[in-house]
Design an enzyme around this catalytic site. Structure first.
Site, PDB file in Angstrom:
ATOM      1  N   SER A  61       3.215  -5.120  -5.048  1.00 44.74           N
ATOM      2  CA  SER A  61       2.192  -5.682  -5.926  1.00 44.74           C
ATOM      3  C   SER A  61       1.837  -4.663  -6.995  1.00 44.74           C
ATOM      4  O   SER A  61       1.752  -3.467  -6.715  1.00 44.74           O
ATOM      5  CB  SER A  61       0.944  -6.052  -5.123  1.00 44.74           C
ATOM      6  N   ALA A  62       1.613  -5.146  -8.210  1.00 48.04           N
ATOM      7  CA  ALA A  62       1.387  -4.250  -9.348  1.00 48.04           C
ATOM      8  C   ALA A  62      -0.006  -3.635  -9.370  1.00 48.04           C
ATOM      9  O   ALA A  62      -0.182  -2.481  -9.764  1.00 48.04           O
ATOM     10  CB  ALA A  62       1.631  -5.000 -10.662  1.00 48.04           C
ATOM     11  N   HIS A  63      -1.015  -4.398  -8.951  1.00 46.65           N
ATOM     12  CA  HIS A  63      -2.389  -3.938  -9.221  1.00 46.65           C
ATOM     13  C   HIS A  63      -2.848  -2.828  -8.278  1.00 46.65           C
ATOM     14  O   HIS A  63      -3.968  -2.326  -8.409  1.00 46.65           O
ATOM     15  CB  HIS A  63      -3.365  -5.118  -9.203  1.00 46.65           C
TER      16      HIS A  63
ATOM     17  N   THR B 221       7.769 -20.645 -15.894  1.00 43.15           N
ATOM     18  CA  THR B 221       7.869 -19.762 -17.049  1.00 43.15           C
ATOM     19  C   THR B 221       7.430 -18.348 -16.682  1.00 43.15           C
ATOM     20  O   THR B 221       6.369 -18.145 -16.089  1.00 43.15           O
ATOM     21  CB  THR B 221       7.002 -20.286 -18.203  1.00 43.15           C
TER      22      THR B 221
ATOM     23  N   CYS C  44     -10.246  -7.768   1.530  1.00 41.32           N
ATOM     24  CA  CYS C  44      -9.859  -9.155   1.752  1.00 41.32           C
ATOM     25  C   CYS C  44     -10.674  -9.821   2.858  1.00 41.32           C
ATOM     26  O   CYS C  44     -10.550 -11.019   3.087  1.00 41.32           O
ATOM     27  CB  CYS C  44      -8.370  -9.233   2.112  1.00 41.32           C
TER      28      CYS C  44
ATOM     29  N   GLN D 110       0.810  -1.222   0.000  1.00 47.11           N
ATOM     30  CA  GLN D 110       0.000   0.000   0.000  1.00 47.11           C
ATOM     31  C   GLN D 110       0.840   1.266   0.000  1.00 47.11           C
ATOM     32  O   GLN D 110       0.318   2.354  -0.224  1.00 47.11           O
ATOM     33  CB  GLN D 110      -0.941   0.011   1.210  1.00 47.11           C
TER      34      GLN D 110
END
Length: 375
Positions: free
Chosen positions: A197-199, A236, A321, A177
């Site tokens: 975190s990207a989002h 991958t 969450c 955050q």
């Protein structure tokens, strides 16, 4: 729609989506392949890692891509405990961490670890002193988040790091955050592990990162396989998500000061508008510019969220969450039952307008005036 839940997730800008689409349709090679398309994909992975590392003031080899913040938290905690297994089996954390940390730590308790949970004050703040006083000779890990995802409280991670400088305990911080919302580098934080975190910053879901500092030696992988990510995270590589993460970072960095000022202005305007609602209470310090929690005591938060959803306004009942469960953060703060049950979280992004906030204030006032308190 008035989207006011940026702490839960953020919209993906077109520039990020285009960067990902180009990888999915044109630069889709496996980075482990030895021909040109594979080498191009490998170069893209390296470039994305360098972009992310640069935003942290880190070296590229210190950044490992993950699938999300939860993976990064779990990995850092278990890796630190493995490294410090001869130090002891004691963990210090806070009672208001994200569930990704708390649930992992609770499982470790079942595996024989001792855990000290540092509680916040009634404003939701944690002091460095309270954390450091919980550290013992057998403490292997201290895990303290940078910004609380419900109250917006900023925790004193640099001060905690300074207090641990001559102790064997490793320091992990969940900075999901805080990343590109409040200014920091890995050097200024001083933590051994930093989760991202990207989002939360306009990037795609399904990609995160873990910074691994110099004191974290011989980091234990969570998985074993083909040796990708220098053997630390096989599988991958998710090249399209990595490219999207990197592009989101670039876009935020280009406007970092402007965005920070806008977020703070939205928070302050929301305070002004919402303070006019009778009996409404502000919950937590909202140190971070993008998070503001408020309560209508006696009015159940889920009812508020449902009512506002019908008006096209998106907010959360605490953390996204929790899925309707009582918030452990508000419980740890010692809030009375009526206030805790009526708390909702509002969070802002670059796209937020004052018109969104006006719609929120009007809807909350109407909810209070047309619904009966249930507690």
């Amino acid at each position: 729609m008035h989207y006011l839940d940026h702490a839960a997730t953020t919209p993906v800008p077109e520039e990020v989506a285009r960067a990902m689409l180009a990888v999915l349709t044109e630069r889709f090679g496996n980075p482990s392949a030895q021909y040109a398309l594979g080498r191009e994909a490998k170069a893209l992975v390296d470039q994305s890692r360098s972009t992310l590392a640069g935003s942290l003031g880190a070296r590229p080899e210190q950044v490992v891509f993950t699938s999300c913040g939860t993976e990064g938290d779990n990995w850092a905690i278990r890796a630190a405990l493995c490294q410090n297994r001869r130090v002891g089996k004691h963990i210090v954390t806070t009672a208001v961490e994200h569930s990704a940390v708390l649930q992992c730590v609770k499982q470790l308790e079942r595996e024989g670890y001792a855990v000290s949970y540092v509680k916040p004050d009634r404003e939701g703040r944690i002091t460095a002193r309270s954390v450091l006083e919980a550290v013992r000779e057998d403490t292997a890990l201290v895990s303290v988040m940078l910004v609380n995802n419900e109250t917006g409280a900023v925790f004193p991670v640099p001060e905690i790091a300074a207090g641990l400088k001559n102790r064997p305990a490793l320091l992990h911080t969940d900075a999901v955050q805080g990343f590109l919302k409040i200014p920091f580098t890995v050097k200024s934080l001083g933590a051994d592990y930093v989760t991202l975190s990207a989002h939360k910053i306009g990037g795609p879901k399904g990609i995160g990162a873990l910074y691994i500092g110099g004191r974290a030696k011989n980091t234990l992988p969570l998985l074993y396989g083909g040796g990708q990510e220098n053997g630390l995270r096989p599988g991958t590589e998710a090249t399209a998500q990595m490219a999207g993460f990197a592009r989101a970072v670039e876009l935020r960095l280009e406007r970092q000061e402007e965005i920070a000022a806008h977020l703070a202005a939205c928070r302050d305007y929301a305070r002004e508008r919402l303070s006019a609602i009778p009996e409404l209470r502000f919950v937590g310090p909202a140190d971070a510019p993008h998070i503001l929690s408020v309560s209508l005591p006696g009015y159940p938060s889920q009812n508020i969220v449902n009512d506002l959803d019908g008006r096209g306004i998106c907010i959360s009942a605490g953390s996204a969450c929790h899925r309707g469960r009582a918030s452990h953060v508000l419980t740890a703060m010692g809030l009375d039952k009526r206030t805790a049950a009526g708390t909702v979280r509002v969070s802002f992004g670059p796209e937020t307008s004052f018109g969104d906030i006006d719609a929120l204030a009007d809807a909350l006032l109407e909810h209070k005036n047309t619904r009966f308190p249930m507690l």
